[in-house]
Design a protein around this motif. Structure first.
Motif, PDB file in Angstrom:
ATOM      1  N   SER A 100      20.873  25.932  29.505  1.00  0.00           N
ATOM      2  CA  SER A 100      21.356  27.046  28.879  1.00  0.00           C
ATOM      3  C   SER A 100      20.953  28.413  29.811  1.00  0.00           C
ATOM      4  N   ILE A 101      21.547  29.407  29.457  1.00  0.00           N
ATOM      5  CA  ILE A 101      21.405  30.804  30.074  1.00  0.00           C
ATOM      6  C   ILE A 101      21.173  31.806  28.758  1.00  0.00           C
ATOM      7  N   ILE A 102      19.974  32.198  28.765  1.00  0.00           N
ATOM      8  CA  ILE A 102      19.615  33.141  27.614  1.00  0.00           C
ATOM      9  C   ILE A 102      19.312  34.845  28.090  1.00  0.00           C
ATOM     10  N   MET A 103      20.508  35.604  28.121  1.00  0.00           N
ATOM     11  CA  MET A 103      20.346  36.896  28.607  1.00  0.00           C
ATOM     12  C   MET A 103      19.624  37.700  27.773  1.00  0.00           C
ATOM     13  N   THR A 104      18.870  38.812  28.405  1.00  0.00           N
ATOM     14  CA  THR A 104      17.967  39.668  27.524  1.00  0.00           C
ATOM     15  C   THR A 104      19.118  41.028  27.409  1.00  0.00           C
ATOM     16  N   LEU A 105      19.868  41.240  26.341  1.00  0.00           N
ATOM     17  CA  LEU A 105      20.506  42.291  25.884  1.00  0.00           C
ATOM     18  C   LEU A 105      19.895  43.494  25.550  1.00  0.00           C
ATOM     19  N   SER A 106      20.697  44.084  24.622  1.00  0.00           N
ATOM     20  CA  SER A 106      20.038  45.537  24.138  1.00  0.00           C
ATOM     21  C   SER A 106      20.882  45.967  22.817  1.00  0.00           C
ATOM     22  N   ASN A 107      20.331  46.728  21.900  1.00  0.00           N
ATOM     23  CA  ASN A 107      21.109  47.249  20.731  1.00  0.00           C
ATOM     24  C   ASN A 107      22.053  48.176  21.595  1.00  0.00           C
ATOM     25  N   ALA A 108      21.869  48.482  22.880  1.00  0.00           N
ATOM     26  CA  ALA A 108      23.043  49.363  23.538  1.00  0.00           C
ATOM     27  C   ALA A 108      24.142  48.511  24.124  1.00  0.00           C
ATOM     28  N   SER A 109      24.043  47.237  23.944  1.00  0.00           N
ATOM     29  CA  SER A 109      25.091  46.514  24.218  1.00  0.00           C
ATOM     30  C   SER A 109      26.125  46.405  23.180  1.00  0.00           C
ATOM     31  N   PHE A 110      25.890  46.830  22.038  1.00  0.00           N
ATOM     32  CA  PHE A 110      26.663  47.363  20.682  1.00  0.00           C
ATOM     33  C   PHE A 110      26.933  48.574  20.346  1.00  0.00           C
ATOM     34  N   TYR A 111      25.788  49.389  20.272  1.00  0.00           N
ATOM     35  CA  TYR A 111      25.842  50.750  19.900  1.00  0.00           C
ATOM     36  C   TYR A 111      25.623  51.690  20.894  1.00  0.00           C
ATOM     37  N   VAL A 112      25.923  52.974  20.565  1.00  0.00           N
ATOM     38  CA  VAL A 112      25.863  54.133  21.381  1.00  0.00           C
ATOM     39  C   VAL A 112      24.315  54.776  21.376  1.00  0.00           C
ATOM     40  N   ASN A 113      23.869  55.570  22.318  1.00  0.00           N
ATOM     41  CA  ASN A 113      22.743  56.297  22.251  1.00  0.00           C
ATOM     42  C   ASN A 113      21.437  55.483  22.505  1.00  0.00           C
ATOM     43  N   GLY A 114      21.409  54.083  22.738  1.00  0.00           N
ATOM     44  CA  GLY A 114      20.326  53.437  22.947  1.00  0.00           C
ATOM     45  C   GLY A 114      20.079  53.548  24.365  1.00  0.00           C
ATOM     46  N   GLY A 115      20.328  54.499  25.102  1.00  0.00           N
ATOM     47  CA  GLY A 115      20.418  54.873  26.421  1.00  0.00           C
ATOM     48  C   GLY A 115      21.213  55.970  26.988  1.00  0.00           C
ATOM     49  N   GLY A 116      21.422  56.256  27.972  1.00  0.00           N
ATOM     50  CA  GLY A 116      22.397  57.167  28.538  1.00  0.00           C
ATOM     51  C   GLY A 116      23.785  56.467  28.819  1.00  0.00           C
ATOM     52  N   PRO A 117      24.711  57.033  29.473  1.00  0.00           N
ATOM     53  CA  PRO A 117      26.007  56.572  29.613  1.00  0.00           C
ATOM     54  C   PRO A 117      25.751  55.203  30.817  1.00  0.00           C
ATOM     55  N   VAL A 118      24.985  55.469  31.592  1.00  0.00           N
ATOM     56  CA  VAL A 118      24.645  54.588  32.782  1.00  0.00           C
ATOM     57  C   VAL A 118      24.184  53.123  32.081  1.00  0.00           C
ATOM     58  N   TYR A 119      23.155  53.290  31.319  1.00  0.00           N
ATOM     59  CA  TYR A 119      22.321  52.351  30.826  1.00  0.00           C
ATOM     60  C   TYR A 119      23.448  51.688  29.935  1.00  0.00           C
ATOM     61  N   THR A 120      23.965  52.184  29.012  1.00  0.00           N
ATOM     62  CA  THR A 120      24.801  51.867  27.750  1.00  0.00           C
ATOM     63  C   THR A 120      25.943  50.952  28.594  1.00  0.00           C
ATOM     64  N   ALA A 121      26.563  51.440  29.401  1.00  0.00           N
ATOM     65  CA  ALA A 121      27.596  50.642  30.038  1.00  0.00           C
ATOM     66  C   ALA A 121      27.229  49.486  30.775  1.00  0.00           C
TER      67      ALA A 121
END
Length: 277
Positions: free
Chosen positions: A140-161
């Motif tokens: 299996s592959i387990i990717m480290t994602l982020s709250n910014a994978s679903f919601y805005v303002n967890g970073g700026g536009p570059v990180y969120t994208a």
């Protein structure tokens, strides 16, 4: 510990600190052998030295933006431990919430290229290097994602994208690699780690841990339901163990477990991000 990963072999990118190092050590505690990959050999060596079982952890220096380095890490994993069951694409950087209106066009262009190369291409190249070995083990592959994978303002536009892109990548690979390889993700909330920013924004020497240190004990809690939950990366590792274990999560693929303190049911307090304009 449960011993859910007895006999497993894992490769963790960005394993020299933060959630990568924490996942690597948790996997060892669960019975796995682990190869940690990162750019800083000294940090990797320190992770191996501090392990509860250094004989079951091995360090490989390399750049996740290099297909050759990742192929080499997979080859060294096989040479050292004879198999590969779990890939954890984890190496990443944050943009420290640099807003579009606070960036010049040149800064936006250069930081996009740098951050996407690590956060997105690094995941894609890791999967490309590892999939033949994972097919052999039905791994299996387990990717480290982020709250910014679903919601805005967890970073700026570059990180969120970039993190939205990783969510899509996880889902696409879950389809393409089924039924032999499961692909899932862990969407982490804020953690007290040594996460750095892009050099193109002069943020390579800035660590998110500094921001946590400045908060102090009297700082107001974050606007999430579990506002007193831990920010220690070690407390985020359980979901990785669950998703790695064939016996515990065999039917699960294409899913992201949110470990974000309940942000999804509360959200952020601010009504609009452009009130200052």
């Amino acid at each position: 510990m449960s011993g859910w990963l007895e006999g497993y072999v894992a490769l963790v990118t960005g394993g020299g600190s933060g959630i990568g190092a924490a996942v690597a050590e948790r996997f060892v505690a669960e019975g796995a052998s682990v190869v940690v990959m990162g750019r800083d050999q000294d940090k990797l060596a320190a992770v191996v030295k501090s392990s509860t079982d250094p004989d079951r952890m091995h360090a490989v220096a390399g750049d996740v933006c290099s297909a050759d380095d990742l192929a080499g890490a997979v080859a060294e994993t096989i040479d050292r431990f004879a198999r590969l069951d779990t890939l954890v694409p984890n190496a990443g950087m944050w943009d420290f919430q640099r807003q579009l209106t606070k960036l010049t066009a040149d800064e936006l262009s250069r930081s996009f290229d740098e951050l996407f190369a690590v956060n997105v291409k690094g995941y894609l190249l890791a999967a490309h290097a590892a999939w033949p070995e994972l097919v052999k083990t039905r791994g299996s592959i387990i990717m480290t994602l982020s709250n910014a994978s679903f919601y805005v303002n967890g970073g700026g536009p570059v990180y969120t994208a970039s993190k939205h892109a990783c969510l899509g990548l996880m889902r696409e690979l879950a389809y393409e690699l089924a039924p032999k390889v499961r692909v899932n993700g862990v969407a982490c909330g804020g953690m007290n780690t040594d996460l750095r920013g892009p050099a193109s924004l002069d943020l390579a020497d800035r660590s998110i841990a500094t921001a946590f240190a400045k908060r102090g004990s009297d700082a107001p809690p974050p606007p999430i339901p579990l506002h007193d939950s831990s920010t220690d990366p070690r407390d985020f590792t359980g979901s990785y163990v669950l998703l790695a274990s064939r016996e515990q999560s065999g039917p699960i693929t294409g899913q992201a477990i949110s470990v974000d303190g309940g942000m999804g049911v509360r959200g952020f307090r601010s009504d609009a991000g452009g009130n200052h304009l």
